[in-house]
Design an enzyme around this catalytic site. Structure first.
Site, PDB file in Angstrom:
ATOM      1  N   ASN A 151     -36.867 -47.072 -77.113  1.00  0.00           N
ATOM      2  CA  ASN A 151     -35.972 -46.145 -76.053  1.00  0.00           C
ATOM      3  C   ASN A 151     -35.107 -45.618 -76.629  1.00  0.00           C
ATOM      4  O   ASN A 151     -34.271 -44.680 -76.179  1.00  0.00           O
ATOM      5  CB  ASN A 151     -35.904 -47.063 -74.838  1.00  0.00           C
ATOM      6  CG  ASN A 151     -35.418 -48.395 -75.016  1.00  0.00           C
ATOM      7  OD1 ASN A 151     -35.977 -49.112 -75.518  1.00  0.00           O
ATOM      8  ND2 ASN A 151     -34.183 -48.324 -74.465  1.00  0.00           N
ATOM      9  N   SER A 199     -44.999 -46.526 -67.638  1.00  0.00           N
ATOM     10  CA  SER A 199     -44.069 -46.125 -66.342  1.00  0.00           C
ATOM     11  C   SER A 199     -44.346 -44.810 -66.268  1.00  0.00           C
ATOM     12  O   SER A 199     -43.916 -43.876 -67.030  1.00  0.00           O
ATOM     13  CB  SER A 199     -42.615 -46.650 -66.797  1.00  0.00           C
ATOM     14  OG  SER A 199     -41.980 -46.345 -65.524  1.00  0.00           O
ATOM     15  N   THR A 240     -49.676 -54.251 -50.729  1.00  0.00           N
ATOM     16  CA  THR A 240     -50.589 -52.808 -50.394  1.00  0.00           C
ATOM     17  C   THR A 240     -50.219 -51.887 -51.458  1.00  0.00           C
ATOM     18  O   THR A 240     -49.086 -51.610 -51.769  1.00  0.00           O
ATOM     19  CB  THR A 240     -50.218 -52.507 -49.200  1.00  0.00           C
ATOM     20  OG1 THR A 240     -50.347 -53.368 -48.001  1.00  0.00           O
ATOM     21  CG2 THR A 240     -50.627 -51.112 -48.739  1.00  0.00           C
ATOM     22  N   CYS A 326     -23.691 -50.339 -71.335  1.00  0.00           N
ATOM     23  CA  CYS A 326     -22.005 -50.309 -70.601  1.00  0.00           C
ATOM     24  C   CYS A 326     -21.684 -51.580 -69.786  1.00  0.00           C
ATOM     25  O   CYS A 326     -22.345 -51.393 -68.743  1.00  0.00           O
ATOM     26  CB  CYS A 326     -21.875 -48.966 -70.115  1.00  0.00           C
ATOM     27  SG  CYS A 326     -20.724 -48.211 -70.240  1.00  0.00           S
TER      28      CYS A 326
HETATM   29  C1  LIG Z   1     -37.639 -47.276 -68.892  1.00  0.00           C
HETATM   30  C2  LIG Z   1     -37.962 -48.426 -69.762  1.00  0.00           C
HETATM   31  C3  LIG Z   1     -38.490 -49.573 -69.264  1.00  0.00           C
HETATM   32  C4  LIG Z   1     -38.342 -50.025 -67.977  1.00  0.00           C
HETATM   33  O1  LIG Z   1     -39.514 -49.151 -66.904  1.00  0.00           O
HETATM   34  P1  LIG Z   1     -38.965 -48.899 -65.490  1.00  0.00           P
HETATM   35  O2  LIG Z   1     -40.450 -48.213 -64.981  1.00  0.00           O
HETATM   36  O3  LIG Z   1     -37.657 -48.013 -65.325  1.00  0.00           O
HETATM   37  O4  LIG Z   1     -39.121 -50.132 -65.062  1.00  0.00           O
HETATM   38  C5  LIG Z   1     -39.325 -50.545 -69.992  1.00  0.00           C
HETATM   39  N1  LIG Z   1     -39.225 -50.378 -71.371  1.00  0.00           N
HETATM   40  C6  LIG Z   1     -38.862 -49.149 -71.991  1.00  0.00           C
HETATM   41  C7  LIG Z   1     -39.300 -49.048 -73.256  1.00  0.00           C
HETATM   42  C8  LIG Z   1     -38.380 -48.182 -71.285  1.00  0.00           C
HETATM   43  O5  LIG Z   1     -37.890 -47.146 -72.016  1.00  0.00           O
END
Ligand SMILES: *Cc1c(COP(=O)(O)O)cnc(C)c1O
Length: 387
Positions: A151, A199, A240, A326
């Site tokens: 990320n 996600s 649900t 941070c």
């Molecule tokens: C954003 C992210 C997550 C978390 O996903 P959410 O839907 O925000 O809980 C997990 N892993 C990576 C690599 C991400 O970039």
């Protein structure tokens, strides 16, 4: 003031088509997908269509998709679920030092409960060596969890080779594909994964919804649910189902699949325009992570000698991330960049540029000019202060 959004690795705006697809399920088709009457069946039909759309993005079957509340829950469900279901006195998990906190914190919680964990280090270019994963395996290893794309850096890990190692040793293999899903082609068979997290809000879908792929070919994956209740989602995730968001996730996956080839070319072109412009016009900057094995929409650049919060504050019309955690307001060096063994002045000064579906060339050029001008000005001020 025009504002520019360059933080698409943190979250993305909802695509208008996704919003349109979701709306009916919040109003007319509001039923509980478990109900057998007309309302329930309407909701269920929308949800099952979405399941197919998610599966298609991964080359999986619809029956292999479990809906969750997002990437964090999918990572927790995979890691805790496998370790909980595994037999044996001592259990061992192999992961990497550059995982998202959704994985890192989860395995650290397991460590406190007596599970041993090996954190494989990444090389200087942000890539994991599959040989290091193989070397970390023990007879009691129950799970390998390696993220697909990082990320902060956007670097893409060699999952196919790690998948082969996992298969040879008969160890479950999970990947956090939250950053790569929708950006580059994903094929759960080629990657050899048993579990995969994604996600919606990272691919122009709504927040608070995600999916976990759980392989159902060959022998069953032994997974203990982390949420118990009415036995929804084949008993793997009770509660649900949030049909409007699930419909949004499905639609977002469909759009990504259709537009991926063209969109990834476009974004890589814009990203390279930014990178090349910076390299030509600014001295002493550092591009973090492999450029070859990288998402098309990401660039991480360190500006040694320039404090990221100061730089971001001076360009407050551009939404960027320093890619570093941070803690209590004090910027800390990025644990990801530190794990690559980069010098402190590089590890503590990154800016992450996350391009997305709505990024334009005008925005790239504007950002480039602002950055060059601001970095030069801040460096000059630093020199004057030091003199
Ligand atoms: C954003 C992210 C997550 C978390 O996903 P959410 O839907 O925000 O809980 C997990 N892993 C990576 C690599 C991400 O970039």
């Amino acid at each position: 003031m025009n504002r520019i959004y360059f933080d698409n690795n943190a979250t993305t705006p909802l695509a208008p088509e996704v919003f349109d697809a979701m709306c009916p399920y919040m109003v007319e088709d509001f039923g509980n997908a478990s109900s057998i009457h007309w309302y329930g069946q309407r909701a269920k039909a929308g949800m099952e269509k979405a399941r197919g759309q998610v599966a298609k993005l991964l080359n999986a079957r619809a029956t292999e998709i479990v809906f969750t509340s997002g990437g964090t829950e999918s990572d927790n469900a995979a890691i805790l679920g496998i370790v909980e279901a595994a037999r044996g006195e001592s259990k061992h998990v192999v992961t990497t030092a550059i995982e998202h906190p959704a994985v890192l914190s989860t395995v650290k919680a397991l460590e406190r409960r007596g599970v041993s964990v090996t954190f494989v280090r990444a090389g200087a270019s942000g890539l994991i060596d599959p040989a290091d994963v193989a070397a970390a395996l023990r007879p009691e290893t129950v799970l390998i969890s390696v993220m697909h794309a990082n990320n902060e850096l956007g670097t893409i890990q060699p999952l196919e080779e790690i998948g082969r190692i996992a298969q040879e040793r008969d160890i479950y293999f999970h990947t956090d594909a939250v950053q790569s899903a929708g950006k580059i082609p994903l094929d759960v068979h080629k990657m050899g994964v048993d579990l995969l997290s994604l996600s919606a809000h990272k691919l122009n879908g709504p927040k608070g919804v995600g999916a976990l792929y759980v392989r159902r070919r060959g022998s069953n994956v032994d997974l203990e649910p982390i949420i118990d209740g009415g036995g929804h989602e084949g008993g793997l995730r009770s509660g649900t189902l949030n049909v409007p968001r699930i419909v949004g996730l499905g639609k977002a996956c469909e759009i990504c699949r259709q537009e991926m080839a063209e969109e990834s070319r476009r974004l890589a072109g814009l990203r390279d325009r930014l990178k090349d412009g910076l390299l030509v016009r600014l001295e002493g900057i550092h591009i973090n992570g492999s450029l070859e094995h990288r998402l098309p929409n990401n660039l991480s650049v360190s500006f040694p000698g320039v404090d990221p919060p100061t730089l971001m504050a001076a360009m407050s019309d551009i939404a960027l991330s320093s890619g570093s955690a941070c803690t209590s307001g004090k910027p800390e060096p990025s644990y990801v960049l530190q794990a690559l063994g980069l010098p402190a002045e590089v590890a503590s000064t990154p800016l992450r540029f996350g391009l997305g579906r709505f990024t334009t060339q005008e925005e790239i050029d504007y950002c480039l000019n602002r950055l060059v001008e601001t970095v030069k000005r801040l460096r000059e001020m630093g020199r004057i202060a030091a003199a």
